[in-house]
Scaffold this active site. Structure first.
Site: not given
Length: 300
Positions: A81-82, A129-130, A147, A153, A240
């Protein structure tokens, strides 16, 4: 075979994923020697800046790819995904490992689910997106850019420093942090990022000794999904910079691809397209065309 130098980011999650890759390689070649070389990326060193401000997709892979191109490492392990939709010249996605859980998870103070939060409570994520999909579920919550490594997190949410965070289930599982999950979002509630849950191993095309070894650990289902989702992303020209999501899954001989895309006004669109897994790339391309035809726009 010569000892291999594997390039990876230095976070706990990245190093765990590097070890998973080594384990897979040793299933194919038990005598193989692999040295892990950690490489700091722009995304690691600039955690005070949003991913979008840094340039979006690619900020966690560029420096590792440069080391691969220069011959300082022999293979690179990334979270798929990166990775941008296009690879640098001379590079190949030589293997993908079996896909982990694709879903996103909700980690919160007091283990509250999303419907239990109070109006105005803060939910941490740096993903548009989230944010947009959360807004569809709870438009009264406040999205806050956050971040940091996964464990950082998680700690912020369970300590009450912020009311909740949204994270990929795959990363939480690999770090042994699933006990902190208050809620799993279905893919209908929150479509994942392109390639979420897939580990990708990149190598130089010309290094046939390495690519032939990596082909032995390539997973068919994950490869088909990656092909469809990355073709979708490639057609959009998006990372992104626009909110993008996709999820391809196989049901027997049928590949189903679901896509999410928001335009510059952050109006979300969703479409689904099915077909043969042999046509995975075309399915991704055509799904992107469908979404663009519905008024979602590409930044390209």
């Amino acid at each position: 075979m010569r000892p291999l130098r594997l390039g990876s980011r230095g976070s706990a999650l990245a190093l765990r994923q590097a070890q998973m890759t080594i384990n897979a390689l040793r299933q194919a070649r038990p005598d193989i020697e692999v040295e892990v070389r950690t490489i700091q990326t722009t995304g690691d060193t600039r955690q005070d800046v949003s991913l979008m401000a840094l340039g979006g997709q690619g900020v966690f892979v560029k420096e590792i790819e440069l080391a691969l191109q220069a011959g300082h490492i022999d293979l690179a392990v990334h979270s798929l995904k990166d990775m941008p939709a296009e690879l640098p010249a001379g590079m190949t996605l030589a293997a993908v490992l079996p896909r982990a859980d694709v879903r996103d998870a909700f980690v919160s103070t007091g283990a509250k689910q999303v419907h239990q939060l109070s109006s105005g409570d803060r939910v941490g994520t740096d993903s548009r997106r989230r944010v947009l999909q959360l807004r569809e579920l709870r438009p009264d919550l406040t999205a806050e850019s956050i971040r940091g490594n996964v464990d950082t997190r998680v700690h912020r949410a369970i300590s009450g420093d912020i009311e909740a965070v949204i994270l990929a289930v795959a990363g939480l599982e690999r770090l042994g942090l699933l006990e902190h999950v208050a809620q799993y979002f279905s893919v209908d509630e929150m479509l994942p990022a392109v390639g979420q849950g897939i580990l990708a191993i990149e190598a130089r095309m010309a290094d046939t000794e390495v690519t032939e070894l990596l082909h032995q650990i390539d997973n068919y289902e994950a490869r088909v999904a990656a092909t469809a989702e990355r073709a979708y992303l490639r057609r959009l020209g998006a990372g992104c910079r626009l909110p993008v999501g996709a999820y391809a899954d196989l049901d027997g001989d049928t590949l189903r691809l679901r896509g999410f895309l928001a335009n510059e006004n952050e109006i979300p669109r969703r479409e689904t397209l099915s077909g043969s897994p042999d046509d995975a790339g075309m399915i991704g391309y055509e799904l992107a065309e469908m979404l663009l035809g519905r008024g979602a726009s590409s930044p390209a």
